[in-house]
Design a protein around this motif. Structure first.
Motif, short mmCIF file in Angstrom:
data_model
loop_
_atom_site.label_atom_id
_atom_site.label_comp_id
_atom_site.label_asym_id
_atom_site.label_seq_id
_atom_site.Cartn_x
_atom_site.Cartn_y
_atom_site.Cartn_z
N THR A 1 -4.39 -1.52 -5.68
CA THR A 1 -4.95 -0.57 -6.63
C THR A 1 -5.95 -1.29 -7.52
N ARG A 2 -6.85 -0.50 -8.08
CA ARG A 2 -7.79 -1.03 -9.05
C ARG A 2 -7.66 -0.19 -10.32
N ARG A 3 -7.66 -0.87 -11.45
CA ARG A 3 -7.58 -0.18 -12.75
C ARG A 3 -8.92 -0.33 -13.45
N GLN B 1 0.83 -1.20 0.00
CA GLN B 1 0.00 0.00 0.00
C GLN B 1 0.87 1.25 0.00
N ASP B 2 1.91 1.25 0.81
CA ASP B 2 2.83 2.40 0.84
C ASP B 2 3.51 2.59 -0.50
N MET B 3 3.90 1.49 -1.14
CA MET B 3 4.53 1.57 -2.46
C MET B 3 3.56 2.15 -3.49
N ASP C 1 1.87 9.06 -6.17
CA ASP C 1 2.35 10.42 -5.89
C ASP C 1 3.27 10.92 -7.00
N LEU C 2 4.03 10.01 -7.59
CA LEU C 2 4.97 10.39 -8.66
C LEU C 2 4.31 10.51 -10.02
N ILE C 3 3.48 9.54 -10.38
CA ILE C 3 2.95 9.51 -11.75
C ILE C 3 1.48 9.94 -11.84
N GLY C 4 0.79 9.98 -10.70
CA GLY C 4 -0.61 10.38 -10.71
C GLY C 4 -0.75 11.89 -10.67
#
Length: 101
Positions: free
Chosen positions: A93-95, A6-8, A14-17
């Motif tokens: 995550t869900r896509r 979850q942390d990952m 945070d970087l790509i979103g």
């Protein structure tokens, strides 16, 4: 161990979103949108070679902790998107295939 993943996921989003307001929440969260992702019919990736239909769709990655489901909406960069159908759920995550509304 789930907490580590979850942390990952939070760190990656945070970087790509980009900031988004999910399901009318006033608090922004990070959601990543991939444009033109090829989705194949039954049989997965190799289905394209068997003649099954393949389409290109935009896909959003959302944290599972938000409990996203089909028909939920979010606003990102002044555009409103609707989650159409689940593409992948890895427990963190869900896509979803998305459509601008």
């Amino acid at each position: 161990m789930l907490g580590v993943f979850q942390d990952m996921a939070i760190g990656i989003l945070d970087l790509i979103g980009e900031d988004a307001f999910f399901a009318g929440s006033p608090t922004p969260t990070k959601i990543n949108i991939e444009h033109g992702v090829q989705l194949a019919g039954i049989g997965g990736d190799e289905a394209v070679y068997k003649g099954d239909m393949a389409v290109n769709r935009d896909v959003a990655t959302v944290l599972s902790s938000l409990r996203p489901k089909a028909k939920d909406t979010f606003v990102q960069n002044g555009r409103t998107y609707r989650l159409e159908f689940l593409v992948e759920d890895n427990g963190v995550t869900r896509r979803f295939a998305i459509m601008e509304v």
